[in-house]
Design a protein around this motif. Structure first.
Motif, PDB file in Angstrom:
ATOM      1  N   ALA A   1      18.887 -52.456  12.673  1.00  0.00           N
ATOM      2  CA  ALA A   1      18.920 -53.777  13.311  1.00  0.00           C
ATOM      3  C   ALA A   1      19.157 -53.639  14.820  1.00  0.00           C
ATOM      4  CB  ALA A   1      19.995 -54.642  12.664  1.00  0.00           C
ATOM      5  N   ILE A   2      20.059 -52.749  15.205  1.00  0.00           N
ATOM      6  CA  ILE A   2      20.312 -52.570  16.639  1.00  0.00           C
ATOM      7  C   ILE A   2      19.120 -51.886  17.301  1.00  0.00           C
ATOM      8  CG2 ILE A   2      21.739 -51.329  18.339  1.00  0.00           C
ATOM      9  CD1 ILE A   2      24.162 -51.976  16.613  1.00  0.00           C
ATOM     10  N   ASN A   3      18.592 -50.869  16.669  1.00  0.00           N
ATOM     11  CA  ASN A   3      17.484 -50.138  17.300  1.00  0.00           C
ATOM     12  C   ASN A   3      16.220 -50.992  17.459  1.00  0.00           C
ATOM     13  OD1 ASN A   3      18.867 -47.786  17.891  1.00  0.00           O
ATOM     14  ND2 ASN A   3      18.494 -46.915  15.861  1.00  0.00           N
TER      15      ASN A   3
ATOM     16  N   PHE B   1      22.202 -48.553  24.664  1.00  0.00           N
ATOM     17  CA  PHE B   1      23.127 -48.716  23.530  1.00  0.00           C
ATOM     18  C   PHE B   1      22.579 -47.992  22.311  1.00  0.00           C
ATOM     19  CE2 PHE B   1      25.544 -50.211  20.085  1.00  0.00           C
ATOM     20  CZ  PHE B   1      26.744 -50.689  20.585  1.00  0.00           C
ATOM     21  N   ASP B   2      23.120 -46.825  22.034  1.00  0.00           N
ATOM     22  CA  ASP B   2      22.671 -46.036  20.892  1.00  0.00           C
ATOM     23  C   ASP B   2      23.757 -46.098  19.813  1.00  0.00           C
ATOM     24  OD1 ASP B   2      22.398 -43.902  19.064  1.00  0.00           O
ATOM     25  OD2 ASP B   2      21.163 -42.787  20.478  1.00  0.00           O
ATOM     26  N   PRO B   3      23.423 -46.653  18.637  1.00  0.00           N
ATOM     27  CA  PRO B   3      24.469 -46.825  17.622  1.00  0.00           C
ATOM     28  C   PRO B   3      25.082 -45.501  17.155  1.00  0.00           C
ATOM     29  CG  PRO B   3      22.319 -47.581  16.782  1.00  0.00           C
ATOM     30  CD  PRO B   3      22.133 -47.253  18.226  1.00  0.00           C
ATOM     31  N   VAL B   4      24.298 -44.419  17.149  1.00  0.00           N
ATOM     32  CA  VAL B   4      24.891 -43.136  16.728  1.00  0.00           C
ATOM     33  C   VAL B   4      25.846 -42.632  17.815  1.00  0.00           C
ATOM     34  CG1 VAL B   4      24.429 -40.745  16.073  1.00  0.00           C
ATOM     35  CG2 VAL B   4      22.963 -42.575  15.206  1.00  0.00           C
ATOM     36  N   ASP B   5      25.459 -42.798  19.079  1.00  0.00           N
ATOM     37  CA  ASP B   5      26.381 -42.419  20.168  1.00  0.00           C
ATOM     38  C   ASP B   5      27.684 -43.212  20.069  1.00  0.00           C
ATOM     39  OD1 ASP B   5      24.513 -40.693  21.146  1.00  0.00           O
ATOM     40  OD2 ASP B   5      23.948 -41.917  22.883  1.00  0.00           O
TER      41      ASP B   5
ATOM     42  N   LEU C   1      25.138 -55.316  10.893  1.00  0.00           N
ATOM     43  CA  LEU C   1      24.655 -56.073   9.748  1.00  0.00           C
ATOM     44  C   LEU C   1      25.672 -55.940   8.620  1.00  0.00           C
ATOM     45  CD1 LEU C   1      20.961 -56.046   8.634  1.00  0.00           C
ATOM     46  CD2 LEU C   1      22.804 -56.069   6.959  1.00  0.00           C
ATOM     47  N   LEU C   2      26.310 -57.030   8.303  1.00  0.00           N
ATOM     48  CA  LEU C   2      27.377 -56.990   7.301  1.00  0.00           C
ATOM     49  C   LEU C   2      26.941 -57.797   6.084  1.00  0.00           C
ATOM     50  CD1 LEU C   2      30.351 -55.926   7.044  1.00  0.00           C
ATOM     51  CD2 LEU C   2      31.056 -58.241   7.644  1.00  0.00           C
ATOM     52  N   THR C   3      26.716 -57.115   4.975  1.00  0.00           N
ATOM     53  CA  THR C   3      26.319 -57.827   3.756  1.00  0.00           C
ATOM     54  C   THR C   3      27.564 -58.488   3.154  1.00  0.00           C
ATOM     55  OG1 THR C   3      26.750 -55.912   2.366  1.00  0.00           O
ATOM     56  CG2 THR C   3      24.517 -56.114   3.262  1.00  0.00           C
ATOM     57  N   PRO C   4      27.380 -59.502   2.308  1.00  0.00           N
ATOM     58  CA  PRO C   4      28.545 -60.135   1.669  1.00  0.00           C
ATOM     59  C   PRO C   4      29.372 -59.109   0.895  1.00  0.00           C
ATOM     60  CG  PRO C   4      26.548 -61.406   1.246  1.00  0.00           C
ATOM     61  CD  PRO C   4      26.107 -60.161   1.949  1.00  0.00           C
TER      62      PRO C   4
ATOM     63  N   THR D   1      34.121 -52.718  15.987  1.00  0.00           N
ATOM     64  CA  THR D   1      33.804 -52.560  17.408  1.00  0.00           C
ATOM     65  C   THR D   1      32.566 -53.373  17.773  1.00  0.00           C
ATOM     66  OG1 THR D   1      32.262 -50.700  17.448  1.00  0.00           O
ATOM     67  CG2 THR D   1      34.576 -50.160  17.071  1.00  0.00           C
ATOM     68  N   GLN D   2      32.148 -53.211  19.023  1.00  0.00           N
ATOM     69  CA  GLN D   2      31.040 -53.972  19.596  1.00  0.00           C
ATOM     70  C   GLN D   2      29.878 -54.204  18.626  1.00  0.00           C
ATOM     71  OE1 GLN D   2      30.051 -51.406  22.994  1.00  0.00           O
ATOM     72  NE2 GLN D   2      31.072 -52.949  24.231  1.00  0.00           N
ATOM     73  N   ARG D   3      29.348 -55.363  18.687  1.00  0.00           N
ATOM     74  CA  ARG D   3      28.122 -55.761  17.974  1.00  0.00           C
ATOM     75  C   ARG D   3      28.315 -55.881  16.468  1.00  0.00           C
ATOM     76  NH1 ARG D   3      23.085 -53.380  21.464  1.00  0.00           N
ATOM     77  NH2 ARG D   3      21.999 -54.937  20.237  1.00  0.00           N
ATOM     78  N   SER D   4      29.569 -55.881  16.024  1.00  0.00           N
ATOM     79  CA  SER D   4      29.809 -55.922  14.576  1.00  0.00           C
ATOM     80  C   SER D   4      29.617 -57.317  13.999  1.00  0.00           C
ATOM     81  CB  SER D   4      31.226 -55.439  14.266  1.00  0.00           C
ATOM     82  OG  SER D   4      31.260 -54.043  14.362  1.00  0.00           O
ATOM     83  N   ALA D   5      29.105 -57.331  12.763  1.00  0.00           N
ATOM     84  CA  ALA D   5      29.014 -58.532  11.932  1.00  0.00           C
ATOM     85  C   ALA D   5      28.297 -59.693  12.629  1.00  0.00           C
ATOM     86  CB  ALA D   5      30.405 -58.960  11.465  1.00  0.00           C
ATOM     87  N   LEU D   6      27.176 -59.358  13.239  1.00  0.00           N
ATOM     88  CA  LEU D   6      26.340 -60.383  13.870  1.00  0.00           C
ATOM     89  C   LEU D   6      25.309 -60.918  12.871  1.00  0.00           C
ATOM     90  CD1 LEU D   6      25.493 -61.663  16.702  1.00  0.00           C
ATOM     91  CD2 LEU D   6      23.769 -59.861  16.800  1.00  0.00           C
ATOM     92  N   LYS D   7      24.922 -60.030  11.921  1.00  0.00           N
ATOM     93  CA  LYS D   7      23.772 -60.338  11.064  1.00  0.00           C
ATOM     94  C   LYS D   7      24.139 -60.270   9.583  1.00  0.00           C
ATOM     95  CE  LYS D   7      20.300 -59.543  14.266  1.00  0.00           C
ATOM     96  NZ  LYS D   7      19.224 -58.599  14.104  1.00  0.00           N
ATOM     97  N   ASP D   8      23.342 -60.956   8.774  1.00  0.00           N
ATOM     98  CA  ASP D   8      23.556 -60.923   7.323  1.00  0.00           C
ATOM     99  C   ASP D   8      22.537 -60.006   6.642  1.00  0.00           C
ATOM    100  OD1 ASP D   8      21.143 -62.238   7.128  1.00  0.00           O
ATOM    101  OD2 ASP D   8      22.006 -64.151   6.459  1.00  0.00           O
ATOM    102  N   GLU D   9      22.483 -60.064   5.314  1.00  0.00           N
ATOM    103  CA  GLU D   9      21.649 -59.110   4.568  1.00  0.00           C
ATOM    104  C   GLU D   9      20.151 -59.335   4.736  1.00  0.00           C
ATOM    105  OE1 GLU D   9      23.317 -61.603   3.299  1.00  0.00           O
ATOM    106  OE2 GLU D   9      22.677 -62.144   1.268  1.00  0.00           O
TER     107      GLU D   9
END
Ligand code: GAL
Length: 681
Positions: A424-426, A434-438, A476-479, A498-506
């Motif tokens: 989702a971030i990529n 902003f590289d999620p693995v970094d 992306l945080l699923t229920p 941390t940053q960018r957490s729980a912005l999106k659903d499943e």
């Protein structure tokens, strides 16, 4: 200090440690295995004896063979020639070398793809792949699966009860999808199973956007490049499920004939994200991966994190199925690792929970695509310089095997890793830096330096055993994951988002609440706005003063007991003086949200704070930065692996005398040169 360290040791020793389970072992061998990738089909049989003698002399305990040998196994359809493979297994056995058999499906023979062209994959640009390289097959194609199951079954009928065959590798490094019409129809069918009605799918993907609305399942495309976020995500989920069923097809064919003693794996590729590895790994007996440095030198922290990622697929020990004998052939600059570095790298593998290290490859074929790759024998069939270093590794594995037998890595700190969040971030980085693995590795590095072991697991993994759980950029945080995290906090766990957490659903849709979506209430705070940064923003507070680059999130809180830990300094006006990190105690546990990107110094301070909050003591916190410490424990044992990655020699003073596993004797300090390794218990 000494006393504090001793207390930490005592504490550690009292903890329950999961032991290594379900990994293959050879009929002869130590519990740590050294291996080589051997291609007997590329050489006259008269050469095998010389190769195997040199392998035995180098303490090589197993070979992986066969994974590209289909044209030698079945030169014509239905015409199986397995006798040569049997002779190779017998020859290895005479040298006390066990065998892992690869199924040859990553390299279909020419007769197969000519006779059944539908088994060739269609590339993203619409062109058909062709014969002459590898991985040209279509992973969803029923005919290919039928033929793959047949060859796998044939091999298992012949070798499934062979005492010298200890395991199986399915295919090789899954990665290439197909974009053909039949795959598209399967994808549409898969979507139908998931969403049931088009109305539902249209609503959940907000297809009114740009008139994407579907009136027929057959209208749904395979996304190439960009696309609706819902469509992009579901394609990846379909790709993952299809790799799983592709693999399952071969596992079932093998299991029908093979002794349960033989274990099944496939070789994964670290952070590679073409599919969800948690989905694919669940049908394997153990996980393995191919550990290559490429250009440059070993980064023990990032590679360490990759091991921990792989260990997290099934939450137990794993194998390094391929690694470089000093050098590869596919990187921009294929420099050689330094003398001693290959050995340090092997012990880095073991320290993070590998029970086997296999070098790719034994000897380069005289022709074929990889002539320049690192090897243990030259084209002349005699050892190259790195052979002796590998031989030393094999001898050391034999010596240290009993000490490490039944041990694994025991962590009280977990970092959550999630493919959906990374995808989702990529797809919409918003700031290309902003590289999620970094982001994950930056937290990992500071926490591991204190805790000396960190698990990397899925957001749906059982978390009860951890005192501290950090979720970097869990976009992306699923229920299901939200429930898991909330239950963890409510039962006394310490969770850091941390940053960018729980912005999106499943569905990869934005949550209709602010971040962190379903966890905002528990946090008692929310993200007011995110900012991609064009210049650094000062931050200050509990973790000292620092500089926030790339990304910043402005927080606000509503719950009276939510505390501000860090604030932004003067910057774009919007962020000035605003909360950058907040925390809230929940019963015995806590939830923290870090909206700022932390720099080296504030990250270290934050990691110390997290450990303290979670009631964890740093382990041997006075070790020099150049020294890596890995700890394996279990079966009443605790083994410490120290490695010096600095250029100058370093002396480590031990909190109490220990046994030196490699040299024998008791030591109270050790001095290590660059790449020096000490294994102590
Ligand atoms: C791996 C692959 C091997 C070999 C190796 C070279 O990705 O599985 O077959 O090509 O790379 O580094």
């Amino acid at each position: 200090m000494l006393k504090k360290v001793a207390i930490c040791f005592a504490l550690l020793i009292s903890l329950f440690v999961p032991v290594a389970a379900q990994l293959p072992s050879t009929p002869y061998s130590p519990s740590l295995l050294l291996g080589a990738a051997w291609y007997p089909e590329q050489w006259p049989e008269s050469r095998w004896e010389a190769d195997l003698s040199l392998m035995e002399a180098a303490h090589i305990h197993f070979v992986r063979i066969n994974e590209f040998a289909w044209s030698s196994l079945e030169p014509r359809e239905g015409d199986y020639e397995l006798d040569w493979l049997d002779r190779a297994v017998r020859a290895a056995e005479r040298h006390h070398i066990a065998v892992v058999i690869g199924t040859p499906t990553a390299a279909p023979p020419a007769w197969l793809t000519s006779k059944y062209p539908e088994t060739l994959r269609t590339m993203a640009d619409g062109r058909k792949d062709g014969h002459g390289n590898r991985a040209q097959f279509n992973w969803s194609n029923p005919k290919y699966r039928e033929l793959a199951a047949k060859i796998a079954a044939r091999l298992a009928e012949r070798f499934g009860n062979d005492a010298n065959v200890i395991g199986w590798q399915i295919d090789n490094e899954y990665g290439n999808e197909s974009y053909d019409a039949q795959t598209q129809a399967q994808f549409q069918q898969w979507l139908r199973g998931k969403y049931k009605t088009l109305e539902n799918l249209n609503a959940r993907w907000t297809t009114a956007y740009w008139s994407e609305t579907y009136q027929d399942w057959a209208q749904i495309p395979i996304p190439v490049g960009s696309g609706n976020p819902g469509l992009l995500l579901q394609w990846k989920e379909f790709v993952s499920d299809t790799w799983r069923s592709y693999q399952r097809n071969q596992i079932d064919a093998i299991r029908a004939h093979a002794d349960p003693r033989q274990k099944i794996t496939t070789n994964m590729m670290g952070w590679f994200d073409a599919f969800d590895h948690y989905t694919v790994a669940q049908d394997l007996d153990f996980a393995s991966w191919d550990n290559y440095v490429g250009t440059g030198h070993l980064d023990p922290v990032r590679t360490g994190a990759t091991h921990d990622l792989t260990r997290g697929f099934l939450r137990r020990n794993f194998w390094v199925m391929e690694t470089q004998p000093g050098v590869v052939n596919w990187s921009p600059n294929n420099n050689m690792l330094d003398k001693g570095e290959v050995r340090a790298m092997a012990w880095n593998d073991i320290g993070h929970g590998a029970d086997a290290v296999e070098f790719w490859q034994w000897r380069s074929a005289l022709n074929g695509q990889e002539q320049y790759h690192g090897v243990l024998l030259g084209a002349d069939g005699t050892p190259v310089p790195v052979y002796d270093e590998v031989k030393q590794i094999g001898a050391e594995f034999e010596k240290a095997g009993p000490a490490l037998d039944g041990t694994s890595v025991d962590s009280q700190v977990a970092i959550l890793q999630d493919y959906e969040s990374r995808w989702a971030i990529n797809w919409q980085r918003h700031n290309s830096a902003f590289d999620p693995v970094d982001a994950l590795v930056s937290y990992y590095a500071s926490l591991r330096a204190l805790a000396r072991s960190v698990d990397i697991v899925a957001d749906t993994a059982p978390l009860g055993r951890y005192k501290l759980v950090v979720a970097p950029a869990l976009n992306l945080l699923t229920p299901e994951a939200a429930k898991n995290l909330e239950a963890y906090v409510r039962s006394g766990g310490h969770l850091v988002l941390t940053q960018r957490s729980a912005l999106k659903d499943e569905d990869n849709s934005l949550y209709p609440q602010r971040q962190p979506g379903p966890l905002a209430e528990l946090l008692g705070a929310r993200v007011e706005q995110w900012y991609s940064l064009d210049k650094p923003v000062p931050i200050d507070g509990e973790w000292g003063a620092g500089e926030n680059r790339i990304w910043a999130e402005q927080l606000s809180f509503s719950a009276p007991e939510t505390r501000t830990l860090m604030r932004y300094g003067k910057s774009n006006g919007w962020l000035d003086g605003q909360p950058a990190a907040v925390t809230r105690s929940v019963g015995q546990g806590s939830i923290t949200y870090i909206g700022a990107g932390l720099d080296g110094k504030t990250m270290k301070a934050a990691a110390k704070w997290m450990m303290r909050e979670a009631g964890l003591n740093p382990i041997m916190s006075d070790l020099p930065d150049d020294i890596d410490l890995a700890i394996r424990s279990g079966n009443g044992k605790r083994v410490f692996i120290f490695t010096n990655y600095g250029v100058s020699p370093r002396t480590i003073t031990l909190p109490s005398p220990m046994e030196d596993v490699l040299t024998g004797g008791t030591v109270s300090s050790v001095t290590l040169p660059q790449y020096g390794v000490a294994i102590l218990r």
